[in-house]
Design a protein around this motif. Sequence first.
Motif, PDB file in Angstrom:
ATOM      1  N   ASP A 190       0.802  -1.215   0.000  1.00 36.51           N
ATOM      2  CA  ASP A 190       0.000   0.000   0.000  1.00 36.51           C
ATOM      3  C   ASP A 190       0.844   1.280   0.000  1.00 36.51           C
ATOM      4  O   ASP A 190       0.537   2.247  -0.698  1.00 36.51           O
ATOM      5  CB  ASP A 190      -0.894  -0.036   1.248  1.00 36.51           C
ATOM      6  N   ASP A 229     -10.641  -2.845  -6.677  1.00 35.71           N
ATOM      7  CA  ASP A 229      -9.704  -2.142  -5.792  1.00 35.71           C
ATOM      8  C   ASP A 229      -8.963  -1.034  -6.520  1.00 35.71           C
ATOM      9  O   ASP A 229      -8.801   0.075  -6.014  1.00 35.71           O
ATOM     10  CB  ASP A 229      -8.634  -3.138  -5.284  1.00 35.71           C
ATOM     11  N   VAL A 230      -8.490  -1.381  -7.710  1.00 37.53           N
ATOM     12  CA  VAL A 230      -7.638  -0.457  -8.456  1.00 37.53           C
ATOM     13  C   VAL A 230      -8.471   0.677  -9.079  1.00 37.53           C
ATOM     14  O   VAL A 230      -8.097   1.840  -9.018  1.00 37.53           O
ATOM     15  CB  VAL A 230      -6.855  -1.267  -9.518  1.00 37.53           C
ATOM     16  N   ARG A 233     -11.991   1.656  -5.888  1.00 41.55           N
ATOM     17  CA  ARG A 233     -11.556   2.107  -4.559  1.00 41.55           C
ATOM     18  C   ARG A 233     -10.470   3.178  -4.661  1.00 41.55           C
ATOM     19  O   ARG A 233     -10.599   4.254  -4.059  1.00 41.55           O
ATOM     20  CB  ARG A 233     -11.039   0.910  -3.732  1.00 41.55           C
TER      21      ARG A 233
HETATM   22  C1  LIG Z   1      -2.140  -5.456  -2.381  1.00 45.16           C
HETATM   23  O1  LIG Z   1      -1.748  -6.161  -1.231  1.00 45.16           O
HETATM   24  C2  LIG Z   1      -0.888  -5.439  -0.374  1.00 45.16           C
HETATM   25  C3  LIG Z   1      -0.387  -6.356   0.709  1.00 45.16           C
HETATM   26  O2  LIG Z   1      -1.448  -6.949   1.350  1.00 45.16           O
HETATM   27  C4  LIG Z   1      -1.649  -4.218   0.144  1.00 45.16           C
HETATM   28  O3  LIG Z   1      -0.805  -3.464   0.975  1.00 45.16           O
HETATM   29  C5  LIG Z   1      -2.134  -3.364  -1.018  1.00 45.16           C
HETATM   30  O4  LIG Z   1      -2.928  -2.311  -0.550  1.00 45.16           O
HETATM   31  C6  LIG Z   1      -2.934  -4.202  -1.992  1.00 45.16           C
HETATM   32  N1  LIG Z   1      -3.219  -3.415  -3.193  1.00 45.16           N
HETATM   33  C7  LIG Z   1      -4.437  -3.191  -3.671  1.00 45.16           C
HETATM   34  C8  LIG Z   1      -4.530  -2.404  -4.919  1.00 45.16           C
HETATM   35  O5  LIG Z   1      -5.435  -3.576  -3.115  1.00 45.16           O
END
Ligand SMILES: *[C@@H]1O[C@H](CO)[C@@H](O)[C@H](O)[C@H]1NC(C)=O
Length: 745
Positions: A190, A229-230, A233
């Motif tokens: 992150d 997520d990408v 979020r």
């Molecule tokens: C991917 O995983 C890492 C380690 O758990 C985390 O810190 C990071 O936020 C994650 N990335 C996304 C885009 O969710």
Amino acid sequence: MLGALLLPLLAAGFTEARDSWERANERAGRALSGLSLEQKVGIVTGVGWTKGPCVGNTSPVPSIGYPSLCLQDGPLGIRFAKGVTAFPAGIQAGSTWDINLIRERGKAMGEEARGLGIHVLLAPVAGPLGKIARGGRNWEGFAADPYLSGIAMKETIDGIQSVGVQACAKHWIGNEQELRRETISSDIKDRELHELYMWPFVDAIKADVASVMCSYNKVNGTWACDSDDVNNRLLKNELGYRGYVLSDWNAQHSTVQSANGGLDMTMPGTDFNQPPGSIYWGPNLTAAVRAGEVPEARVNDMVRRILAQWYALDQDRGYPATTINSWNLTAGGPDVQGNHKNIARTVARDGIVLLKNDNNALPLKKPSSLAIIGEDAIVNPAGPNACPDRGCNTGTLAMGWGSGTADFPYLVDPVSAISRRAAADGTTLATSTTNDQAAGASAAAAASTAMVFINADSGEGYITVEGNAGDRINLDPWHSGNELVAAIAAVGKPTIVVIHSVGPIILESILAQQNVVAIVWAGLPGQESGNALVDVLYGDVNPSGKLPYTIAKSESDYPTIVDAPNDPFTEGLYIDYRRFDALNIAPRYEFGFGMSYTTFGFKGLDISSRSARGGNGYGNRNSSGIAAGPATGRRGPGGRQDLFDIVATVTATVTNTGRVQGAEVAQLYISLPSSAPETPPRQLRGFVKLNLRPGQSRKATFELRRRDLSFWDVALQEWVVPRGNFGVQVGASSRDARLTGTITV
Ligand SMILES: *[C@@H]1O[C@H](CO)[C@@H](O)[C@H](O)[C@H]1NC(C)=O
Ligand SMILES: *[C@@H]1O[C@H](CO)[C@@H](O)[C@H](O)[C@H]1NC(C)=O
Ligand SMILES: *[C@@H]1O[C@H](CO)[C@@H](O)[C@H](O)[C@H]1NC(C)=O
Ligand SMILES: *[C@@H]1O[C@H](CO)[C@@H](O)[C@H](O)[C@H]1NC(C)=O
């Protein structure tokens, strides 16, 4: 799915919107209300590879005057067109460190796009950022540093969009190498995601970039273009992005997940590698909406985002018809070069970095004789565009290979530009324009000074050149360049080495040759290569470029290509100079380094903020001072808006202490206080390029924004200004501090 449904609500909460965007968004909403589901799906789905005049095309909607949208590569000019300018690559623009030139280059590229009726220019590039020196596409972007990359993104986007063309910030996110790029998972933690890889995209979004292209790779196991997520979020919620996300060509891998995950447009619409008809959206998206798997509100959101950008850039009013024809260049549109060769030459010239210059070997002063040696001094005998997408390295190197290329309208090679100058000066030239060592040595023997041209190329992974499948197989010059330099230096004449390169090469073997008196890092200069080089070699213009990456002594000093299903990004925050500084590795030439024909002095550091030590009280732009703790402002384009408040102003006086005019890039680096979590020892947070006559002084003013003093707090999920003493370093490179001070928070 929840994230997708919340988006329109969150977007409506952003009140700091540009007026024109607000109006455009309302118009988009009204236009949307009259469209059928099939029409909406047509706006978000490409018509298929080679099925329209551009590399990406969508379906028109005549009832609202909406055209078949034309999307075209790329980041250094218009791909698949005649009569366009082949600009210097992004990395050359980055190495000028000149925000005006970077913006002018963007504007000129935008004008050419507009002239051909291209609605969306697929540029600029901030990913790859360049953590891997061998990475094939690093040269398409600006720098292996998020701050410099971010400023260059903003300026380029402002330039492109100032003439009504939609820009596209790409590739979002984590696409750092070509090997396995369509399957590898970039498992970025992150903090580095925020502090390195997302950072330049924040600048792009703050600049209201119309579109963002999601990348080929996976992030934490999910393809970027399918990732909630990408795209939802991070991009749309956290960064308040209000444009649209389009897929890299074939980077979409699902119908429902990508739609609900935040993808807004699929390109090119059919799959390159699958049988015809293998398409995720189009009728399949319509069916998914009818089946209740994708809410129609999500499709409305896609269309509203796309139409709002089209309206916001005024593309509904008299935009030129699309005349580019990617698949038949002779049927393509008008010549759109205008006078852009001037900006192409200026960027090429001001991006040249002088690395070594013993006893003022340069500039050349009407030498009686000069040897020009190496195949990099001449245009490919088969023509500058002989290899599709520049997929070969024959003759002088002026751009890498792949989709980020343009056809040269012409390519001024070094030998022809130097020949013109030599004729005017009465200099006798001896040339040997192959890498044959014996022939080169005889040319050197016949002259008083030898100039050797070598290069190193890379590109996109769909083309393999001499065993390099996009990424480089090593960091040596190609075609036995080290051996050629050694053979020429052995002749005993003062030897000047000119290097065209996509990125760092290991120079140790060249530097071991005693007769090598000068090294000119000429980068990737585009069509005006030779003219730009002559400007600098003869001192008509003083070199002023600075390295936008570190040149190491050993390849093992850099993170390298990952040949595995996952890249765990184990180097963390420590890429490029951050790594060399933290691990105490001596670089050969550090980030930000570059010599001049004159000298510069720095004095009078002044820091103004409410709490700065040694400063003059309150900041001149904002009296609110610096509050420790998390950002708390409302969200808007780029994220929390208080991150962009100027919280401190640093000034220093730079003087040209030498005998000729020249430009210095004053650079500001910040060290976070010890209360912050472990952080690279120094990070670029400001730069100013000042052009100075001999004896002239000018003030460099660096405005530090709240984000420039923050770190990403993983637990809080927020940017935080730590308490304590911040180190301030102002100087001529990352390792050439001339003035230091402190900001206390
Ligand atoms: C991917 O995983 C890492 C380690 O758990 C985390 O810190 C990071 O936020 C994650 N990335 C996304 C885009 O969710
Ligand atoms: C799209 O829909 C067609 C028809 O139902 C189906 O055959 C095809 O597999 C679908 N494509 C994808 C990629 O799901
Ligand atoms: C390309 O366009 C030119 C000019 O319009 C035309 O004469 C030629 O036949 C076209 N070539 C092909 C392969 O379609
Ligand atoms: C000054 O800071 C305040 C509080 O952070 C902010 O609201 C304001 O926009 C800032 N003004 C400028 C010019 O940066």
